[in-house]
Design a protein around this motif. Structure first.
Motif, PDB file in Angstrom:
ATOM      1  N   HIS A 387     -61.027  -0.882  19.248  1.00 47.16           N
ATOM      2  CA  HIS A 387     -61.664  -1.705  19.951  1.00 47.16           C
ATOM      3  C   HIS A 387     -63.024  -2.001  19.190  1.00 47.16           C
ATOM      4  CE1 HIS A 387     -58.834  -1.646  22.978  1.00 47.16           C
ATOM      5  NE2 HIS A 387     -58.702  -0.471  22.822  1.00 47.16           N
ATOM      6  N   THR A 388     -63.767  -3.377  19.565  1.00 45.91           N
ATOM      7  CA  THR A 388     -65.029  -3.447  19.145  1.00 45.91           C
ATOM      8  C   THR A 388     -65.688  -4.392  20.329  1.00 45.91           C
ATOM      9  OG1 THR A 388     -64.583  -5.849  18.323  1.00 45.91           O
ATOM     10  CG2 THR A 388     -64.560  -3.894  16.665  1.00 45.91           C
ATOM     11  N   ASP A 389     -67.075  -4.534  20.077  1.00 45.80           N
ATOM     12  CA  ASP A 389     -67.913  -5.352  21.009  1.00 45.80           C
ATOM     13  C   ASP A 389     -67.754  -6.637  20.748  1.00 45.80           C
ATOM     14  OD1 ASP A 389     -69.629  -6.047  18.947  1.00 45.80           O
ATOM     15  OD2 ASP A 389     -70.702  -4.210  19.494  1.00 45.80           O
ATOM     16  N   SER A 390     -68.550  -7.628  21.303  1.00 44.30           N
ATOM     17  CA  SER A 390     -68.188  -9.195  21.235  1.00 44.30           C
ATOM     18  C   SER A 390     -69.077  -9.709  20.096  1.00 44.30           C
ATOM     19  CB  SER A 390     -68.425  -9.653  22.366  1.00 44.30           C
ATOM     20  OG  SER A 390     -69.610  -9.653  22.880  1.00 44.30           O
ATOM     21  N   ARG A 391     -69.869  -8.832  19.308  1.00 46.01           N
ATOM     22  CA  ARG A 391     -70.752  -9.516  18.434  1.00 46.01           C
ATOM     23  C   ARG A 391     -69.974  -9.686  17.069  1.00 46.01           C
ATOM     24  NH1 ARG A 391     -75.827  -5.224  17.931  1.00 46.01           N
ATOM     25  NH2 ARG A 391     -74.147  -4.098  18.123  1.00 46.01           N
ATOM     26  N   GLY A 392     -70.359 -10.704  16.396  1.00 50.35           N
ATOM     27  CA  GLY A 392     -69.503 -11.026  15.426  1.00 50.35           C
ATOM     28  C   GLY A 392     -68.348 -11.864  15.479  1.00 50.35           C
ATOM     29  N   SER A 393     -67.583 -12.490  14.575  1.00 47.26           N
ATOM     30  CA  SER A 393     -66.348 -13.425  14.735  1.00 47.26           C
ATOM     31  C   SER A 393     -65.322 -12.419  15.395  1.00 47.26           C
ATOM     32  CB  SER A 393     -66.028 -14.111  13.319  1.00 47.26           C
ATOM     33  OG  SER A 393     -65.602 -13.152  12.630  1.00 47.26           O
ATOM     34  N   ALA A 394     -64.377 -13.110  16.037  1.00 47.62           N
ATOM     35  CA  ALA A 394     -63.342 -12.469  16.711  1.00 47.62           C
ATOM     36  C   ALA A 394     -62.280 -11.933  15.582  1.00 47.62           C
ATOM     37  CB  ALA A 394     -62.669 -13.338  17.682  1.00 47.62           C
ATOM     38  N   ASN A 395     -62.264 -12.715  14.468  1.00 47.82           N
ATOM     39  CA  ASN A 395     -61.054 -12.419  13.345  1.00 47.82           C
ATOM     40  C   ASN A 395     -61.656 -11.320  12.853  1.00 47.82           C
ATOM     41  OD1 ASN A 395     -58.889 -12.948  11.667  1.00 47.82           O
ATOM     42  ND2 ASN A 395     -60.443 -13.593  10.225  1.00 47.82           N
ATOM     43  N   LEU A 396     -63.081 -11.124  12.507  1.00 44.50           N
ATOM     44  CA  LEU A 396     -63.511  -9.953  11.627  1.00 44.50           C
ATOM     45  C   LEU A 396     -63.340  -8.654  12.685  1.00 44.50           C
ATOM     46  CD1 LEU A 396     -66.600 -11.460  10.036  1.00 44.50           C
ATOM     47  CD2 LEU A 396     -64.326 -10.757   8.905  1.00 44.50           C
ATOM     48  N   ASN A 397     -63.783  -8.781  13.778  1.00 48.93           N
ATOM     49  CA  ASN A 397     -63.581  -7.626  14.641  1.00 48.93           C
ATOM     50  C   ASN A 397     -62.169  -7.263  15.010  1.00 48.93           C
ATOM     51  OD1 ASN A 397     -66.312  -7.677  15.424  1.00 48.93           O
ATOM     52  ND2 ASN A 397     -66.187  -9.073  17.272  1.00 48.93           N
ATOM     53  N   MET A 398     -61.180  -8.193  14.838  1.00 51.74           N
ATOM     54  CA  MET A 398     -60.047  -7.587  15.012  1.00 51.74           C
ATOM     55  C   MET A 398     -59.518  -6.737  13.862  1.00 51.74           C
ATOM     56  SD  MET A 398     -57.210  -7.661  16.678  1.00 51.74           S
ATOM     57  CE  MET A 398     -57.268  -9.209  17.971  1.00 51.74           C
ATOM     58  N   ILE A 399     -60.003  -7.272  12.557  1.00 53.44           N
ATOM     59  CA  ILE A 399     -59.587  -6.700  11.268  1.00 53.44           C
ATOM     60  C   ILE A 399     -60.482  -5.358  11.219  1.00 53.44           C
ATOM     61  CG2 ILE A 399     -60.057  -6.718   8.708  1.00 53.44           C
ATOM     62  CD1 ILE A 399     -59.952  -9.762   8.804  1.00 53.44           C
ATOM     63  N   GLY A 428     -59.725  -5.666  18.494  1.00 49.52           N
ATOM     64  CA  GLY A 428     -60.864  -6.489  18.356  1.00 49.52           C
ATOM     65  C   GLY A 428     -61.692  -6.138  19.607  1.00 49.52           C
ATOM     66  N   GLN A 429     -62.091  -7.770  19.996  1.00 49.24           N
ATOM     67  CA  GLN A 429     -63.104  -7.641  21.170  1.00 49.24           C
ATOM     68  C   GLN A 429     -62.451  -7.988  22.373  1.00 49.24           C
ATOM     69  OE1 GLN A 429     -65.529 -10.345  19.105  1.00 49.24           O
ATOM     70  NE2 GLN A 429     -64.821 -12.066  20.569  1.00 49.24           N
ATOM     71  N   THR A 430     -60.880  -8.040  22.340  1.00 50.05           N
ATOM     72  CA  THR A 430     -60.267  -8.540  23.454  1.00 50.05           C
ATOM     73  C   THR A 430     -59.924  -7.796  24.744  1.00 50.05           C
ATOM     74  OG1 THR A 430     -58.000  -7.738  22.481  1.00 50.05           O
ATOM     75  CG2 THR A 430     -58.770  -9.852  21.801  1.00 50.05           C
ATOM     76  N   GLN A 431     -60.537  -6.491  24.539  1.00 50.61           N
ATOM     77  CA  GLN A 431     -60.331  -5.849  25.690  1.00 50.61           C
ATOM     78  C   GLN A 431     -61.283  -4.790  25.952  1.00 50.61           C
ATOM     79  OE1 GLN A 431     -56.498  -3.079  25.347  1.00 50.61           O
ATOM     80  NE2 GLN A 431     -55.244  -4.942  24.974  1.00 50.61           N
ATOM     81  N   PRO A 432     -62.697  -5.243  26.423  1.00 55.02           N
ATOM     82  CA  PRO A 432     -63.650  -4.657  26.916  1.00 55.02           C
ATOM     83  C   PRO A 432     -63.601  -3.906  28.137  1.00 55.02           C
ATOM     84  CG  PRO A 432     -63.785  -7.084  27.305  1.00 55.02           C
ATOM     85  CD  PRO A 432     -62.585  -6.828  26.765  1.00 55.02           C
ATOM     86  N   ILE A 433     -64.121  -2.706  28.201  1.00 48.25           N
ATOM     87  CA  ILE A 433     -64.304  -1.821  29.461  1.00 48.25           C
ATOM     88  C   ILE A 433     -65.659  -1.829  30.009  1.00 48.25           C
ATOM     89  CG2 ILE A 433     -62.363  -0.475  28.534  1.00 48.25           C
ATOM     90  CD1 ILE A 433     -63.962   1.721  27.765  1.00 48.25           C
ATOM     91  N   ASN A 436     -70.434  -6.644  27.297  1.00 54.58           N
ATOM     92  CA  ASN A 436     -71.154  -6.838  26.260  1.00 54.58           C
ATOM     93  C   ASN A 436     -72.710  -7.611  25.898  1.00 54.58           C
ATOM     94  OD1 ASN A 436     -69.032  -6.013  24.193  1.00 54.58           O
ATOM     95  ND2 ASN A 436     -67.697  -7.706  25.116  1.00 54.58           N
ATOM     96  N   LYS A 437     -72.996  -7.657  27.423  1.00 60.11           N
ATOM     97  CA  LYS A 437     -74.259  -8.053  27.359  1.00 60.11           C
ATOM     98  C   LYS A 437     -75.516  -7.150  27.281  1.00 60.11           C
ATOM     99  CE  LYS A 437     -72.892 -12.062  30.340  1.00 60.11           C
ATOM    100  NZ  LYS A 437     -73.134 -12.891  31.541  1.00 60.11           N
ATOM    101  N   THR A 438     -75.333  -5.765  27.184  1.00 56.66           N
ATOM    102  CA  THR A 438     -76.050  -4.708  27.226  1.00 56.66           C
ATOM    103  C   THR A 438     -75.802  -3.831  26.025  1.00 56.66           C
ATOM    104  OG1 THR A 438     -74.814  -3.242  28.350  1.00 56.66           O
ATOM    105  CG2 THR A 438     -76.464  -4.685  29.532  1.00 56.66           C
ATOM    106  N   ASP A 439     -77.045  -3.292  25.546  1.00 54.78           N
ATOM    107  CA  ASP A 439     -76.534  -2.504  24.338  1.00 54.78           C
ATOM    108  C   ASP A 439     -75.747  -1.286  24.820  1.00 54.78           C
ATOM    109  OD1 ASP A 439     -78.268  -3.942  22.616  1.00 54.78           O
ATOM    110  OD2 ASP A 439     -79.898  -2.542  22.957  1.00 54.78           O
ATOM    111  N   LYS A 440     -75.812  -0.902  25.893  1.00 54.67           N
ATOM    112  CA  LYS A 440     -74.998   0.468  26.220  1.00 54.67           C
ATOM    113  C   LYS A 440     -73.804  -0.187  26.658  1.00 54.67           C
ATOM    114  CE  LYS A 440     -74.674   3.865  30.126  1.00 54.67           C
ATOM    115  NZ  LYS A 440     -75.263   4.419  31.217  1.00 54.67           N
TER     116      LYS A 440
END
Length: 453
Positions: A387-399, A428-433, A436-440
């Motif tokens: 998993h990733t955060d929401s920064r950057g493009s969704a496609n690159l995060n998925m990769i 990617g960024q599709t399943q945040p827990i 994504n608005k804070t660094d933590k």
């Protein structure tokens, strides 16, 4: 084309066709081309179409240039199309379409009409002709390679002559009715040969003289003879129908009679063959029964998945290699203990990658070694979810998420874990827990989840 060259060409055509006149296919083709005698045309291909192209000229073998309206005829391109229906091996009826151009120079002298040359467009010619095929009957061979033929017929032709006077412009010729586009009847007569390539394809080489019922094809009414022009052509003919059926035009009915005679009584032969086939079927059934019995016996000792339980008693076939099974061949239920869960938590906690990359840092490796030891010791399977955060493009995060999960899988495999027991998935960024608005929150979302089963 000069007269001598034309005569030489026609002579070579005759020599070539004559040298192959009685060429036949070998007897080995007799069975393939066999058609029951007197069965009519239902077992033969009788329709065909053809195309041709070649030289069209006022020169022909029945007249001399010095007696023609124009003493120096030129050669031009012409082409034709046709559809043919074969009624007998030696007789076919063909509908022809012809188109081309005629031209020439050297007009016979005429004080009142001093011409220099002409050019006539044959817009179309349509005719119905009879084709007589020869040399397709032979006692010793199945099918002719070459079929010489004669043709003759009748039709209507449309042409538009243009004449040139000395020092003057081109003048469209008009007949006595003042018509430039002239319609006349004509009679095509010709000879040629068909060369068989396959059952349904032949090469057509022919020479045709067309007798026009008028003396104005060249736009010049000179003398008392009607005009005629020749068409020397090369073409292809395709037969409609199954490629397994012979063409009627190439079929040799005498060869079928010979095959019938050599085979003797076909009905008795068929009956005998039926008895042989029935006995062979019984023998094959006995062989199949024996093979089935041997196969059943073999199952008593076969362990296809090498889990220690023979297939006859294996209720869970095709278990992965190394899987621990019970007495019925089914995988043992593995229990994930609290200690096992702690190993995974430590691995997740200590997991570090280079920034923006899938490269594992050295701090991650000791904990991953413990995961590898756990999996090889207890035959667990593992799902890795990146998993990733929401920064950057969704496609690159998925990769990136997929690459990080694959990087962990590659490391565990290098430590002896069976690759088939690890599933690496990127979300990617599709399943945040976390937010994504804070660094933590983003730090929490950048994770790889480990799931044992």
């Amino acid at each position: 084309m000069k007269p001598n060259l034309k005569k030489t060409t026609l002579f070579l055509m005759g020599v070539f066709a004559g040298s192959l006149l009685y060429a036949q296919t070998p007897d080995s083709a007799a069975t393939k081309d066999y058609v029951p005698p007197f069965s009519g045309g239902k077992m033969l291909n009788t329709w065909s179409v053809g195309v041709s192209g070649g030289l069209m000229t006022m020169y022909n073998i029945l007249s001399s240039n010095h007696l023609s309206d124009f003493t120096n005829p030129k050669s031009n391109f012409g082409y034709g199309l046709y559809v043919k229906k074969q009624f007998l091996p030696a007789l076919g009826i063909q509908a022809d379409f012809l188109r081309g151009k005629l031209s020439g120079t050297g007009a016979q002298p005429d004080v009142t009409n001093p011409l220099t040359s002409y050019s006539t467009q044959i817009n179309w010619g349509g005719s119905i002709s009879a084709y007589l095929t020869f040399a397709n009957i032979n006692w010793r061979s199945a099918r002719p390679v070459v079929q010489p033929y004669l043709m003759f017929g009748g039709g209507i032709i449309n042409y538009t002559p243009v004449i040139q006077h000395t020092g003057g412009p081109d003048i469209p010729f008009k007949d006595h009715n003042g018509t430039h586009s002239i319609y006349e009847t004509y009679i095509p007569v010709g000879v040629g040969a068909k060369f068989n390539v396959t059952n349904n394809l032949s090469i057509d080489l022919g020479y045709q003289i067309n007798f026009v019922n008028a003396d104005n094809v060249d736009g010049y009414n000179h003398g008392s003879n009607n005009d005629k022009f020749s068409y020397l052509h090369l073409g292809l003919e395709w037969a409609f129908g199954s490629s397994k059926k012979p063409q009627m035009a190439t079929h040799n009915p005498v060869s079928s009679l010979r095959t019938e005679y050599l085979n003797g009584d076909l009905a008795n032969k068929a009956a005998l063959q039926s008895e042989i086939d029935a006995q062979k079927a019984k023998d094959d059934q006995i062989k199949n029964d024996l093979a089935n019995t041997n196969a059943q016996l073999a199952k008593l000792s076969i362990d296809s998945d090498n889990d220690g339980v023979v297939d006859a008693n294996d209720k869970c076939p095709n278990t992965p290699a190394g899987t621990k099974v019970d007495g019925s061949g089914c995988p043992l239920v593995l229990v994930v203990t609290e200690e096992d869960k702690k190993v995974l938590k430590d691995a997740i906690k200590n997991l570090e990658f280079d920034f923006g990359k899938a490269t594992l840092r050295s701090a991650s490796l000791p904990s991953l070694d413990n995961v590898a030891q756990l999996m090889t010791g207890k035959n667990f399977s593992l799902k890795l979810g990146g998993h990733t955060d929401s920064r950057g493009s969704a496609n690159l995060n998925m990769i990136l998420s997929k690459a990080r999960a694959e990087s962990i899988k590659a490391y565990l495999v290098s430590k002896g874990v069976n690759a088939s027991r690890i599933e690496a998935v990127g979300y990617g960024q599709t399943q945040p827990i976390a937010s994504n608005k804070t660094d933590k929150g983003r730090q929490i979302n950048r994770r790889v989840e480990f799931t044992l089963y």
